[in-house]
Write a protein that holds these residues in place. Sequence first.
Motif, PDB file in Angstrom:
ATOM      1  N   GLY A 212       1.076  -1.570   0.170  1.00 53.77           N
ATOM      2  CA  GLY A 212      -0.122   0.575  -0.445  1.00 53.77           C
ATOM      3  C   GLY A 212       0.994   1.372   0.203  1.00 53.77           C
ATOM      4  O   GLY A 212       1.812   1.165  -0.323  1.00 53.77           O
ATOM      5  N   HIS A 213       0.307   2.156   0.511  1.00 55.74           N
ATOM      6  CA  HIS A 213       0.805   3.508  -0.078  1.00 55.74           C
ATOM      7  C   HIS A 213       0.127   4.495   0.329  1.00 55.74           C
ATOM      8  O   HIS A 213      -1.502   4.551   1.037  1.00 55.74           O
ATOM      9  N   GLU A 214       0.917   5.975   1.123  1.00 53.49           N
ATOM     10  CA  GLU A 214      -0.257   7.081   1.947  1.00 53.49           C
ATOM     11  C   GLU A 214      -0.443   8.446   0.634  1.00 53.49           C
ATOM     12  O   GLU A 214       0.159   8.539  -0.587  1.00 53.49           O
ATOM     13  N   LYS A 215      -0.954   8.948   0.915  1.00 51.46           N
ATOM     14  CA  LYS A 215      -1.775   9.909  -0.717  1.00 51.46           C
ATOM     15  C   LYS A 215       0.075  11.003  -0.096  1.00 51.46           C
ATOM     16  O   LYS A 215       0.493  11.499   0.814  1.00 51.46           O
ATOM     17  N   GLY A 216       0.132  11.118  -1.449  1.00 50.43           N
ATOM     18  CA  GLY A 216       1.813  12.134  -2.034  1.00 50.43           C
ATOM     19  C   GLY A 216       2.491  11.160  -1.818  1.00 50.43           C
ATOM     20  O   GLY A 216       3.581  12.053  -2.159  1.00 50.43           O
ATOM     21  N   THR A 219       4.718  10.725  -7.720  1.00 52.97           N
ATOM     22  CA  THR A 219       2.893  11.572  -8.687  1.00 52.97           C
ATOM     23  C   THR A 219       2.199   9.948  -8.839  1.00 52.97           C
ATOM     24  O   THR A 219       2.301   8.730  -9.210  1.00 52.97           O
ATOM     25  N   GLY A 220       0.868  10.950  -8.496  1.00 59.85           N
ATOM     26  CA  GLY A 220      -0.497  10.366  -9.085  1.00 59.85           C
ATOM     27  C   GLY A 220      -0.955   8.965  -7.382  1.00 59.85           C
ATOM     28  O   GLY A 220      -1.952   8.658  -7.617  1.00 59.85           O
ATOM     29  N   ALA A 221      -0.207   9.273  -6.834  1.00 63.22           N
ATOM     30  CA  ALA A 221      -1.179   8.514  -5.398  1.00 63.22           C
ATOM     31  C   ALA A 221      -1.989   9.664  -4.577  1.00 63.22           C
ATOM     32  O   ALA A 221      -1.273  10.503  -3.536  1.00 63.22           O
ATOM     33  N   ASP A 222      -2.972  10.000  -4.971  1.00 66.33           N
ATOM     34  CA  ASP A 222      -4.705  11.253  -4.762  1.00 66.33           C
ATOM     35  C   ASP A 222      -4.415  10.756  -3.673  1.00 66.33           C
ATOM     36  O   ASP A 222      -5.465  11.217  -3.477  1.00 66.33           O
ATOM     37  N   ARG A 223      -4.515   9.564  -3.223  1.00 70.35           N
ATOM     38  CA  ARG A 223      -4.850   9.004  -2.074  1.00 70.35           C
ATOM     39  C   ARG A 223      -4.277   7.559  -1.266  1.00 70.35           C
ATOM     40  O   ARG A 223      -3.119   7.187  -1.882  1.00 70.35           O
ATOM     41  N   GLN A 224      -4.459   7.017  -0.128  1.00 65.56           N
ATOM     42  CA  GLN A 224      -4.511   6.630   0.567  1.00 65.56           C
ATOM     43  C   GLN A 224      -4.675   4.896  -0.094  1.00 65.56           C
ATOM     44  O   GLN A 224      -5.441   4.605  -0.331  1.00 65.56           O
ATOM     45  N   HIS A 225      -3.544   4.090  -0.081  1.00 64.19           N
ATOM     46  CA  HIS A 225      -3.683   2.590  -0.735  1.00 64.19           C
ATOM     47  C   HIS A 225      -3.557   1.718   0.505  1.00 64.19           C
ATOM     48  O   HIS A 225      -2.761   1.584   0.799  1.00 64.19           O
ATOM     49  N   LYS A 226      -4.756   0.548   0.496  1.00 63.05           N
ATOM     50  CA  LYS A 226      -4.351   0.040   0.986  1.00 63.05           C
ATOM     51  C   LYS A 226      -4.066  -1.385  -0.143  1.00 63.05           C
ATOM     52  O   LYS A 226      -4.385  -1.603  -0.725  1.00 63.05           O
TER      53      LYS A 226
END
Length: 451
Positions: A212-216, A219-226
């Motif tokens: 997963g990743h945190e918002k920001g 580039t392109g990570a516009d929201r938190q992803h589990k």
Amino acid sequence: MPHLLLVDDDPEALEWLSEFSKAEGFTVSQADSLRAARIHMSRLQPDVLLTDLQLPDGKGVELVADLEQRESTEVVMITGHASVESAVEALRLGASDYLVKPVDMERLKSILKRVPRTGELRAEIGELRDELRKLGRFGHILGSSAPMQKLYDQLGRVAPTSATVLLTGESGTGKELAAQTIHDLSRRKKAPFLPLNCGAVSPQLIESELFGHEKGSFTGADRQHKGYFERAHGGTLFLDEITEMPQELQVKLLRVLETGTFTRVGTTTAINTDVRVLAATNRSPEGAVADGKLREDLYHRLNVFPIAMPPLRERGTDIELLAEHFLDALNSQESATKSFAPATVAALYAHSWPGNVRELKNYAQRAFILADDVIDANLAPAAVAAPESAPLLSVRVGTTLDEVSRRLIEATLAECGSKRKAADMLGISLKTLYNRLAAYKTEAGEERDAA
């Protein structure tokens, strides 16, 4: 009320683990040595044996041999050091799970919560074993040949445990179905089963997919992803084509397996995860280690319980059984009554099936479309696939496996004229083929730039 035998030579550990286990609904007996534990076990066999791996008079795993009914006791080892070797040793010597000191209370709690269902699971597996003798089925898998009976016994033994499993075998042999069956016969069956093909995800995205990743965070990570580890919490994660995972990510996967924690991309906050990992590869894992495709320490951590999937050509009458099964499904779906001619059935046995069950399923669908009422000899697999007529590809001894793979893909594409046909002939997914072609183009561009 289930009974737990706690074995440890540390009085403080005995005390607080005992109180914790009682709070979880267990009656508890304590022992500080193998001798004391054996005395307790002679009086009452525990439902859970929670023991330190190292004891003053030997190793805790020796107690497994003293259990009168091994299948009815959950064995959990406690190790003093977080290492691949200690984890693998505990699981290989008979433990169904292991904990590292200081013990993660949430993980222990999840293990104890699963214990009351173990007897039910083993009874369910026993019933399935009886069923497969009659119907040739086991979970999601179909087949009654001797190699499949051996496979079913292996799946039945490992399913109720928490051991990691490495499934090996040629492409199309049903490794994902085997993984799904292990999950469905485990204590995790009500939690998610998530499959991830490591060869079908871009190397730049696979870390985000897993953790997963945190918002920001990029580039392109516009929201938190589990990621998969977070979404599969309490369940099973199946990592197919594990040898295609980038080396740097293999290090992070190993850390998750050892510690039970991970971090999302873009943060340093550790997240606990309770996930059972099953992995698969159609390569020789030892060869992948030698070629630098698979880290040796990760290989040993995944290879706690290896299972080799038998190729279709070694499964005897399963070929006809599977062909009829696929045809029956198509007949039911299309309200038809098509059948195989005797000569076609004979051709099924004569064919080598390099693509295994996947190839057989594709053939059955293709023959169903082309046939009227009877699938006769002109639609036999040799007439459709004609693998013997394909041109040969020669390579020099010493050519790297990556170069052989690249040349084979290019030659197959030239022969087939279609990426989908080439993927089927090579026995890989279409996504994997696209990813590999993209990687070859990137390498070629880098070589031109360097020149």
